[in-house]
Each structure stands twice: as C-alpha cells, then as structure tokens.
Scaffold this motif. Structure first.
Motif, mmCIF file in Angstrom:
data_model
loop_
_atom_site.group_PDB
_atom_site.id
_atom_site.type_symbol
_atom_site.label_atom_id
_atom_site.label_comp_id
_atom_site.label_asym_id
_atom_site.label_seq_id
_atom_site.Cartn_x
_atom_site.Cartn_y
_atom_site.Cartn_z
ATOM 1 N N ASP A 89 0.874 -1.170 0.000
ATOM 2 C CA ASP A 89 0.000 0.000 0.000
ATOM 3 C C ASP A 89 0.909 1.217 0.000
ATOM 4 O OD1 ASP A 89 -1.603 2.174 0.560
ATOM 5 O OD2 ASP A 89 -2.606 1.246 2.270
ATOM 6 N N TYR A 90 0.966 1.913 -1.132
ATOM 7 C CA TYR A 90 1.886 3.040 -1.246
ATOM 8 C C TYR A 90 1.184 4.392 -1.101
ATOM 9 C CZ TYR A 90 0.506 3.618 -6.184
ATOM 10 O OH TYR A 90 -0.186 3.828 -7.351
ATOM 11 N N GLY A 91 -0.062 4.376 -0.624
ATOM 12 C CA GLY A 91 -0.751 5.628 -0.338
ATOM 13 C C GLY A 91 -1.713 6.107 -1.401
ATOM 14 N N HIS A 92 -1.833 5.393 -2.513
ATOM 15 C CA HIS A 92 -2.800 5.766 -3.543
ATOM 16 C C HIS A 92 -4.184 5.325 -3.060
ATOM 17 C CE1 HIS A 92 -4.823 6.087 -7.417
ATOM 18 N NE2 HIS A 92 -3.763 6.761 -7.857
ATOM 19 N N ASP A 93 -5.210 6.106 -3.370
ATOM 20 C CA ASP A 93 -6.539 5.757 -2.860
ATOM 21 C C ASP A 93 -7.218 4.617 -3.624
ATOM 22 O OD1 ASP A 93 -7.022 7.235 -5.144
ATOM 23 O OD2 ASP A 93 -8.446 8.608 -4.218
ATOM 24 N N GLN A 94 -6.667 4.179 -4.772
ATOM 25 C CA GLN A 94 -7.287 3.099 -5.533
ATOM 26 C C GLN A 94 -6.363 1.934 -5.872
ATOM 27 O OE1 GLN A 94 -8.641 5.298 -8.967
ATOM 28 N NE2 GLN A 94 -10.712 5.430 -8.141
ATOM 29 N N TYR A 95 -5.056 2.133 -5.791
ATOM 30 C CA TYR A 95 -4.123 1.121 -6.279
ATOM 31 C C TYR A 95 -3.092 0.748 -5.222
ATOM 32 C CZ TYR A 95 -6.052 2.567 -10.746
ATOM 33 O OH TYR A 95 -6.901 2.872 -11.769
ATOM 34 N N VAL A 96 -2.559 -0.464 -5.370
ATOM 35 C CA VAL A 96 -1.429 -0.935 -4.570
ATOM 36 C C VAL A 96 -0.349 -1.394 -5.542
ATOM 37 C CG1 VAL A 96 -2.813 -1.604 -2.560
ATOM 38 C CG2 VAL A 96 -2.377 -3.286 -4.375
ATOM 39 N N MET A 97 0.853 -1.585 -5.035
ATOM 40 C CA MET A 97 1.971 -2.066 -5.841
ATOM 41 C C MET A 97 2.149 -3.562 -5.592
ATOM 42 S SD MET A 97 5.923 -0.843 -5.614
ATOM 43 C CE MET A 97 7.196 -1.793 -6.428
ATOM 44 N N THR A 98 2.067 -4.359 -6.639
ATOM 45 C CA THR A 98 2.281 -5.795 -6.516
ATOM 46 C C THR A 98 3.774 -6.074 -6.392
ATOM 47 O OG1 THR A 98 0.326 -6.227 -7.850
ATOM 48 C CG2 THR A 98 1.905 -8.018 -7.641
#
Length: 158
Positions: A89-98
């Motif tokens: 969870d890098y802080g974006h409200d819709q996406y995460v980093m795989t």
C-alpha cells in the motif's frame, strides 16, 4: 509543465514500471525481511531521468520514508499478503503495488508480523544490473543521499 506535488502519490502507470526485489538480512540475533524498490530509468517517450527521480521522490513521500543515513522510521502496516501474493500500500486511494515472486523465507517472516525494511533508490537502476552493479549503485546512491527507507509490517490480508 510543473512537476506534481510530493504530496500526491505517483499513479499506477509509474508504479507498474518499478522493479522490486525481496531478500532476508540475517544476523546472529534476528532476521529482517527487505524490500528494494528501484526504477529502470526512462523508457517511455514522456519520461526523463528527472521525471523518474521525481516519481521516486513522490513514492518515498507517500510511504513516509526517511533518509538512508538516519534510523529508518516506522511507517505502519503497508504490506498485504494472501496465498503467496504480496502488495504494498503506497498511499494511492485506488491502487497498490504488486511485489512479484517473494521468496518463501521472506513470506514466512512477513507473514509472522516481522519487520520489513523498505529501501528505495531515487536514481534509476537498469533492469539488467547484476548483483555487483546493484551493490555499487546502492553504495553510490547512499553516498549522494539518494536512498530512503522505512520499516513496515504486514497489516492484514487483501
């Protein structure tokens, strides 16, 4: 065009272009899961070395990472795991980093709520870089103050 604010996390297109490597640092007393995040450098028509480094600074800011020459801050639970799959969870409200292909020992550590040290290198590193090149790039980046880091842990399944 002005660069986006450091307060705005980079978008999924930028994050999808990142490289991530997992490893475990062993000492006689404990083991620490590690996550190295780099960018291979400009590959798209709209990218420059400066825009890549700006994106990395925005990612570092979104993760609340601190300077590599200081004690790494604890940045909260940012790792999510489920059945061998890992995301950050890098802080974006819709996406995460795989995070692709973590080792079983890394997954075991993170799955047991052990600390995970995130190390982010601001300057681009070629995907084809071997261990020696990566080590030299990391040492050079550290000497120039271009390494940031923090300590996280798994917060919940996703």
């Amino acid at each position: 065009m002005a660069a986006p604010s450091l307060d705005i996390p980079p978008g999924p297109e930028f994050v999808a272009s990142l490289a991530a490597a997992t490893g475990v640092h062993h000492t006689p007393e404990f083991a620490v899961a590690q996550l190295l995040i780099t960018h291979p450098g400009p590959r798209r028509a709209n990218e420059t070395t400066e825009s890549v480094e700006d994106g990395m600074r925005r990612l570092a800011s979104a993760l609340h990472l601190g300077p590599g020459n200081q004690e790494p801050p604890v940045i909260g639970g940012r790792i999510m795991t489920s059945r061998g799959h890992v995301a950050l969870d890098y802080g974006h409200d819709q996406y995460v980093m795989t995070i692709p292909s973590p080792s079983q020992d890394w997954l075991s550590l993170v799955g047991s709520s052990a600390a995970c040290r995130i190390c982010l290198i601001l300057a681009p590193l070629a995907l084809a870089a071997g261990q020696a090149e990566t080590d030299a790039h990391l040492r050079d980046s550290f000497a120039r103050g271009a390494v940031v880091w923090g300590t996280t842990y798994a917060r919940r399944r996703f």
